[in-house]
Design a protein around this motif. Structure first.
Motif, mmCIF file in Angstrom:
data_model
loop_
_atom_site.group_PDB
_atom_site.id
_atom_site.type_symbol
_atom_site.label_atom_id
_atom_site.label_comp_id
_atom_site.label_asym_id
_atom_site.label_seq_id
_atom_site.Cartn_x
_atom_site.Cartn_y
_atom_site.Cartn_z
ATOM 1 N N ALA A 329 1.164 -0.727 0.026
ATOM 2 C CA ALA A 329 0.165 -0.560 -0.178
ATOM 3 C C ALA A 329 0.657 0.831 -0.220
ATOM 4 C CB ALA A 329 -0.514 -0.018 1.431
ATOM 5 N N LEU A 330 1.760 1.379 0.904
ATOM 6 C CA LEU A 330 2.895 2.594 1.216
ATOM 7 C C LEU A 330 3.325 2.587 -0.457
ATOM 8 C CD1 LEU A 330 4.186 4.234 2.292
ATOM 9 C CD2 LEU A 330 5.776 2.588 3.815
ATOM 10 N N PHE A 331 3.889 1.541 -0.920
ATOM 11 C CA PHE A 331 4.821 1.742 -2.236
ATOM 12 C C PHE A 331 4.170 2.016 -3.339
ATOM 13 C CE2 PHE A 331 6.756 0.128 -5.845
ATOM 14 C CZ PHE A 331 7.968 0.689 -5.731
ATOM 15 N N GLY A 332 2.722 1.332 -3.393
ATOM 16 C CA GLY A 332 1.421 2.210 -4.249
ATOM 17 C C GLY A 332 1.419 3.541 -3.990
ATOM 18 N N ILE A 333 1.100 3.788 -2.948
ATOM 19 C CA ILE A 333 1.268 5.936 -2.569
ATOM 20 C C ILE A 333 2.212 6.300 -3.197
ATOM 21 C CG2 ILE A 333 0.716 7.417 -1.228
ATOM 22 C CD1 ILE A 333 -0.615 4.836 0.328
ATOM 23 N N ILE A 334 3.394 5.923 -3.249
ATOM 24 C CA ILE A 334 4.446 6.619 -3.583
ATOM 25 C C ILE A 334 4.855 6.520 -4.985
ATOM 26 C CG2 ILE A 334 7.051 6.676 -3.352
ATOM 27 C CD1 ILE A 334 6.869 5.011 -0.458
ATOM 28 N N VAL A 335 4.004 5.426 -5.726
ATOM 29 C CA VAL A 335 4.333 5.758 -6.960
ATOM 30 C C VAL A 335 2.965 6.417 -7.371
ATOM 31 C CG1 VAL A 335 3.755 4.030 -8.908
ATOM 32 C CG2 VAL A 335 4.646 2.763 -7.057
ATOM 33 N N GLY A 336 2.005 5.857 -7.057
ATOM 34 C CA GLY A 336 0.617 7.615 -7.580
ATOM 35 C C GLY A 336 1.548 8.519 -7.293
ATOM 36 N N ILE A 337 1.845 8.865 -6.113
ATOM 37 C CA ILE A 337 2.465 10.558 -5.821
ATOM 38 C C ILE A 337 3.557 10.596 -6.876
ATOM 39 C CG2 ILE A 337 3.967 11.607 -4.880
ATOM 40 C CD1 ILE A 337 2.361 10.661 -2.023
ATOM 41 N N GLY A 338 4.064 9.782 -7.659
ATOM 42 C CA GLY A 338 5.179 9.965 -8.481
ATOM 43 C C GLY A 338 4.287 10.033 -10.008
ATOM 44 N N VAL A 339 3.393 9.481 -10.617
ATOM 45 C CA VAL A 339 2.423 9.714 -11.324
ATOM 46 C C VAL A 339 2.129 10.515 -11.798
ATOM 47 C CG1 VAL A 339 0.417 8.770 -12.778
ATOM 48 C CG2 VAL A 339 2.170 7.179 -11.491
ATOM 49 N N ALA A 340 1.503 11.356 -10.007
ATOM 50 C CA ALA A 340 0.556 12.856 -10.064
ATOM 51 C C ALA A 340 1.329 13.771 -10.489
ATOM 52 C CB ALA A 340 0.056 12.503 -8.980
ATOM 53 N N LEU A 341 2.793 14.100 -9.646
ATOM 54 C CA LEU A 341 4.116 14.838 -9.595
ATOM 55 C C LEU A 341 4.223 14.912 -11.513
ATOM 56 C CD1 LEU A 341 5.943 14.494 -6.697
ATOM 57 C CD2 LEU A 341 3.964 16.215 -7.427
ATOM 58 N N PHE A 342 4.332 13.561 -12.436
ATOM 59 C CA PHE A 342 5.148 13.918 -13.741
ATOM 60 C C PHE A 342 3.978 14.369 -14.401
ATOM 61 C CE2 PHE A 342 5.392 11.643 -17.831
ATOM 62 C CZ PHE A 342 6.928 11.958 -18.225
ATOM 63 N N LYS A 343 2.736 14.082 -14.022
ATOM 64 C CA LYS A 343 1.212 14.355 -14.476
ATOM 65 C C LYS A 343 1.381 16.372 -14.385
ATOM 66 C CE LYS A 343 -3.213 13.429 -15.463
ATOM 67 N NZ LYS A 343 -4.755 13.254 -15.170
ATOM 68 N N TYR A 344 1.681 16.664 -13.176
ATOM 69 C CA TYR A 344 1.736 17.559 -13.590
ATOM 70 C C TYR A 344 3.093 18.359 -14.005
ATOM 71 C CZ TYR A 344 2.169 22.029 -10.567
ATOM 72 O OH TYR A 344 2.830 23.486 -10.484
ATOM 73 N N SER A 345 3.833 18.003 -13.929
ATOM 74 C CA SER A 345 5.258 18.652 -14.438
ATOM 75 C C SER A 345 5.227 18.649 -15.440
ATOM 76 C CB SER A 345 6.509 17.958 -14.141
ATOM 77 O OG SER A 345 6.791 16.481 -14.312
ATOM 78 N N SER A 346 4.867 17.622 -16.689
ATOM 79 C CA SER A 346 4.801 17.480 -17.673
ATOM 80 C C SER A 346 2.904 18.442 -18.512
ATOM 81 C CB SER A 346 3.627 16.252 -18.138
ATOM 82 O OG SER A 346 4.648 14.782 -17.937
#
Length: 349
Positions: A329-346
């Protein structure tokens, strides 16, 4: 836009984000974060429910006490007497020595291999044997058996462990393997006692032969001196004992020819050599004691004392379900945050 420009732009966008913007991005992309966490949690749940479970049964052993070997010691009375040194026999039953041998054999790869190949219980894993190959199968299972010190402050206390796929099976395997090792130690003790008896018999027989040779020599010498004295007495017509005669002569004729004649006859018929070597009687008695010594090779010998017998495990060793789900669950949240930040930066670029 080149890759370098894209990375630099993304890094700048992320580095320049404020905490408020960060939380806003997470809230806006909460669905992505939720989906990532859900995927990882679901995968981990499927894994922990389908993965092979492993349970470990434990036991605790220490040095045996005198009463643990009292039965077999009671059979060694003749051996104690014949050996002449009780400590040499008692050393075989030293609690520390038996414990040390038990632990050494318990951790021996060859003993583990022998048990795995012979154990009827291990036939439950024949399919694994066929799939993985004999060498890997034995190596993997040998690593699931161990004996380690239970406490550094108690040098003579050891914890025995056996890992298996069910609680009951791990307990049965530990009990069976412990009995298997105890049998090996017991056989070694029986062998040591048998070898000790054989060695003592060889020493006593050699001593007996030596004493008999010395006694025969003394008998022969005494017979020769008697016959010479008899000839001298006959020549001197000394038929009867001669009083007050020097008895320190090499050929003593003070007994008279009649007595010397009888003495010569007795010496010729003599078979009891202990008359000339009294120690021969003692050696003969020792050998007779050993000849009556019978060791029951099926006698039970408790080489170690159990402080805790093989127990039924209450907790699973593997997989650790709660920890795996939590980390997923923790790793999934971290991956989700990474995807969100990558989407925001794009989007920002």
């Amino acid at each position: 836009m080149s890759d370098n420009q894209f990375r630099n732009g993304s890094a700048s966008a992320i580095d320049g984000i404020t905490f408020l913007q960060f939380t806003r991005v997470l809230w806006q992309e909460k669905l992505i974060i939720f989906l990532c966490a859900t995927v990882f949690i679901t995968s981990s749940i499927v894994y922990v429910l389908t993965a092979q479970q492993w349970w470990t049964s434990d036991a605790v052993v220490t040095t045996s006490q005198y009463q643990n070997t009292a039965d077999i010691r009671s059979e060694l009375t003749n051996l104690y007497v014949a050996s002449g040194d009780k400590s040499k026999i008692d050393d075989i039953f030293s609690g520390k020595e038996m414990l040390s041998q038990f632990i050494t054999e318990f951790n021996s790869f060859d003993r583990k291999k022998e048990f795995i190949e012979q154990s009827k219980i291990m036939k439950n894993y024949t399919l694994d044997y066929e799939n993985d190959g004999k060498g890997k199968f034995i190596y993997d299972w040998a690593n699931k058996i161990s004996a380690i010190q239970a406490d550094r402050t108690q040098l003579d206390v050891y914890k025995l462990s056996f890992e298996a796929t069910t609680p009951k099976l791990s307990q049965e395997l530990l009990s069976s393997y412990s009995e298997f090792i105890s049998g090996i130690v017991r056989n070694d003790i029986i062998y040591s006692l048998t070898a000790k008896v054989s060695h003592i018999q060889q020493m006593l027989n050699a001593r007996k032969e030596s004493l008999e040779a010395e006694a025969k020599l003394k008998l022969s010498l005494e017979l020769s001196k008697t016959n010479y004295a008899l000839d001298i007495a006959k020549s001197a017509n000394a038929l009867k004992p001669i009083p007050n005669m020097n008895d320190k002569e090499i050929f003593n004729i003070n007994l008279g020819s009649e007595a010397l004649s009888e003495k010569s006859k007795v010496l010729n018929k003599m078979t009891d050599l202990s008359v000339f070597e009294p120690s021969l009687s003692k050696v003969t008695v020792m050998l007779n004691l050993l000849s009556k010594f019978k060791l029951d090779k099926n006698e039970s010998i408790q080489s170690v004392r159990y402080l805790q017998k093989p127990s039924l495990p209450l907790n699973r060793d593997k997989p650790q379900r709660s920890l795996i789900v939590f980390l997923s669950a923790l790793f999934g949240i971290i991956v989700g945050i990474g995807v969100a930040l990558f989407k925001y930066s794009s989007k920002k670029d």
